[in-house]
Design a protein around this motif. Structure first.
Motif, short mmCIF file in Angstrom:
data_model
loop_
_atom_site.label_atom_id
_atom_site.label_comp_id
_atom_site.label_asym_id
_atom_site.label_seq_id
_atom_site.Cartn_x
_atom_site.Cartn_y
_atom_site.Cartn_z
N LEU A 36 -12.86 85.12 28.75
CA LEU A 36 -13.85 84.62 27.84
C LEU A 36 -15.05 85.54 27.90
O LEU A 36 -15.44 85.97 28.97
N ILE A 37 -15.60 85.88 26.77
CA ILE A 37 -16.69 86.83 26.74
C ILE A 37 -17.91 86.18 26.10
O ILE A 37 -17.80 85.56 25.05
N ALA A 199 -26.58 83.73 27.38
CA ALA A 199 -25.93 84.40 26.28
C ALA A 199 -26.02 83.60 24.99
O ALA A 199 -26.17 82.38 25.01
N ARG A 200 -25.92 84.30 23.90
CA ARG A 200 -26.01 83.65 22.60
C ARG A 200 -24.63 83.34 22.00
O ARG A 200 -24.46 82.33 21.33
N SER A 201 -23.66 84.23 22.21
CA SER A 201 -22.35 84.06 21.60
C SER A 201 -21.25 84.17 22.65
O SER A 201 -21.40 84.85 23.65
N VAL A 202 -20.14 83.50 22.39
CA VAL A 202 -19.03 83.43 23.35
C VAL A 202 -17.73 83.76 22.62
O VAL A 202 -17.54 83.38 21.47
N ALA A 203 -16.86 84.48 23.30
CA ALA A 203 -15.55 84.78 22.73
C ALA A 203 -14.48 84.60 23.79
O ALA A 203 -14.74 84.74 24.98
N LEU A 217 -13.32 93.92 20.89
CA LEU A 217 -14.47 93.08 21.25
C LEU A 217 -15.53 93.11 20.17
O LEU A 217 -16.10 92.08 19.81
N ALA A 218 -15.82 94.31 19.68
CA ALA A 218 -16.85 94.42 18.65
C ALA A 218 -16.44 93.69 17.38
O ALA A 218 -17.25 93.01 16.75
N LYS A 219 -15.17 93.84 17.00
CA LYS A 219 -14.69 93.16 15.80
C LYS A 219 -14.77 91.65 15.95
O LYS A 219 -15.10 90.93 15.01
N LEU A 220 -14.43 91.18 17.17
CA LEU A 220 -14.42 89.74 17.42
C LEU A 220 -15.84 89.17 17.46
O LEU A 220 -16.08 88.07 16.98
N PHE A 221 -16.76 89.93 18.02
CA PHE A 221 -18.12 89.44 18.18
C PHE A 221 -18.98 89.59 16.92
O PHE A 221 -19.87 88.77 16.68
N ASP A 325 -9.56 90.63 11.28
CA ASP A 325 -8.42 91.49 11.55
C ASP A 325 -8.76 92.33 12.78
O ASP A 325 -9.57 93.25 12.71
N LEU A 326 -8.13 92.03 13.92
CA LEU A 326 -8.53 92.64 15.19
C LEU A 326 -7.82 93.95 15.51
O LEU A 326 -8.37 94.78 16.23
#
Length: 464
Positions: A36-37, A199-203, A217-221, A325-326
């Motif tokens: 989890l990020i 943190a502000r966002s979680v993935a 990661l960049a695409k997901l965030f 699209d990752l």
């Protein structure tokens, strides 16, 4: 037949905004399932220019050169930084169970320690590791392994005395997850991220990915950290083709035909339309803004991905949801069908997923009699066989191997499991479908999150 390309999904559906995995060595491996990020977005300087459209194939902070050839102008990437926390999750089967282990190698540690990106540096990471089914010796091995990181990290030793004591406290108030599994580990890691409040966002994404690329990661965030977007939730998708054949059996052969069968047996609904619109609903990769976490209800079993999508549909407008699209290609560890044991492999996964769908629809007022389940099974079976014919044509047109016998064996198993899931639904009418939210835990035990963080920090001081 429609030609299948690397940038497309076999079942091509879109919902809301369609914006847009690590090669593992055998050395220094630890069993883990995913991580989890968390990320905090901040502006490096005022945004001077940004050109965006409805659909992007790629997002990548700090690597604008990769985007030039695509004609995508992401000036914002120069001005937005992220401060992420990575939360690794171990599988419920834990250490030492041989073929069941999902592994993460030193490659992933090296990747996140490099810090060569101007926007994302090693110093900006904090890793939070969720460790399941590990004794003290194995936990020490985990701490030793992650010391290779040149960044701060914390390990949630879920079977250590500190966290077990806290879990017993939750059980006394009926607030603890009622079964072991990926969902339980995710839930405790989310609790730790809320307690840290940095943190502000979680993935979340799996870490048994064999085709991992840092750009993922960049695409997901990006959709949830970009201050100009109003997305609260982002779901990843990718083509499931590897080694010359189609993968993603549970999505292709269970979820998609099951959604069609549900629509035919109980009628159309906004919920079914929502679920059908995702190109790969079982993807373990998704991101959301931090404000979603305290009220997030998740399943403790293999229904976690469907459960989270269901919660997003219930709580947020389509305008706040997107899918990304990752990757051009994606492959990870494949589980066995497990025809003879419904407690393992894809058999257990299919039962958990079916139960999650049924429980969700029941909360919307739909009733399920035994006759309804028989109709659902028959309708599903016919729909799945029709899809196999389509997949065979896709495979032939694209030069992919296709085993009709194996595909139909999976469909037959999933059809049987519809009835098993239905029987479980009848036998446990008081079963709670979700783990309690962290807001409820905080209401019942106001200082619990603080003590959770203290217990984790104490373990890490002792073993680091």
């Amino acid at each position: 037949p429609v030609s299948y390309t690397e940038r497309d999904s076999l079942v091509n559906r879109g919902y809301g905004h369609t914006i847009i995995s690590m090669d593992y060595s055998n050395k220094d491996n630890l069993p883990l399932t995913g991580f989890l990020i968390q990320a905090s977005a901040y502006l490096r300087k005022p945004i001077s220019q940004i050109s965006i459209g409805a659909d992007f194939n790629y997002y990548n902070l700090g690597e604008e050169s990769d985007l030039t050839s695509l004609g995508v102008d992401l000036k914002l990437s120069k001005h937005v930084g992220i401060l992420p926390e990575i939360l690794f999750l171990s599988p419920i089967i834990g250490f030492g169970f041989g073929h069941c282990q999902q592994k993460i190698s030193s490659d992933i540690v090296q990747l996140f320690s490099e810090g060569n990106d101007d926007n994302v540096t090693a110093q900006s990471y904090h890793f939070i590791v969720g460790l399941d089914k590990a004794n003290e010796k194995q936990a020490k091995k985990a701490w030793k392994f992650f010391k290779k990181l040149k960044t701060p990290f914390s390990i949630l030793w879920n079977d250590g005395p500190g966290l077990k004591k806290l879990d017993q406290e939750l059980k006394k108030k009926d607030l603890s997850p009622n079964e072991l599994g990926k969902g339980r580990n995710v839930w405790y890691c989310i609790g730790m991220s809320i307690a840290r409040d940095t943190a502000r966002s979680v993935a979340l994404h799996d870490c048994d990915i064999k085709t991992y690329d840092r750009r993922m990661l960049a695409k997901l965030f990006y959709p949830v950290v970009n201050p100009l977007f109003n997305f609260e939730f982002c779901k990843g998708y990718y083509p499931r083709v590897a080694n010359g054949k189609m993968n993603g059996r549970v999505a292709r052969l269970l979820v998609f035909p099951l959604l069609t069968a549900l629509e035919k047996t109980i009628g159309k609904s906004d919920y079914l339309d929502f679920m059908k619109s995702f190109k790969y609903p079982l993807a373990g990769e998704f991101s959301f803004r931090r404000n979603v976490l305290p009220e997030l209800r998740i399943s403790s079993d293999w229904g976690i991905e469907i459960g989270i999508l269901s919660e997003m549909q219930r709580s947020y407008s389509p305008q706040n949801i997107c899918q990304v699209d990752l990757a051009e290609t994606y492959d990870h560890k494949h589980q066995k069908l497990s025809i003879d044991d419904e407690t393992k492999g894809l058999s257990r996964m299919s039962i958990d997923i079916i139960k999650t769908f049924i429980k969700k629809l029941a909360t919307q007022g739909h009733s399920f009699s035994r006759e309804k389940f028989r109709s659902l099974k028959a309708t599903y079976y016919r729909s799945a066989l029709d899809l196999i014919d389509i997949y065979r044509s896709d495979a032939q047109m694209n030069g992919l191997k296709f085993d009709s016998h194996t595909e139909e064996k999976a469909v037959e198993l999933f059809a049987i499991n519809i009835m098993k899931a239905g029987e479980a639904f009848y036998l446990n009418p008081m079963d709670t479908p979700f783990i309690p939210t962290w807001s409820r835990v905080k209401s019942a035990i106001p200082d619990f999150l603080d003590r959770l963080q203290d217990a984790v920090n104490e373990d890490n001081k002792q073993y680091i």
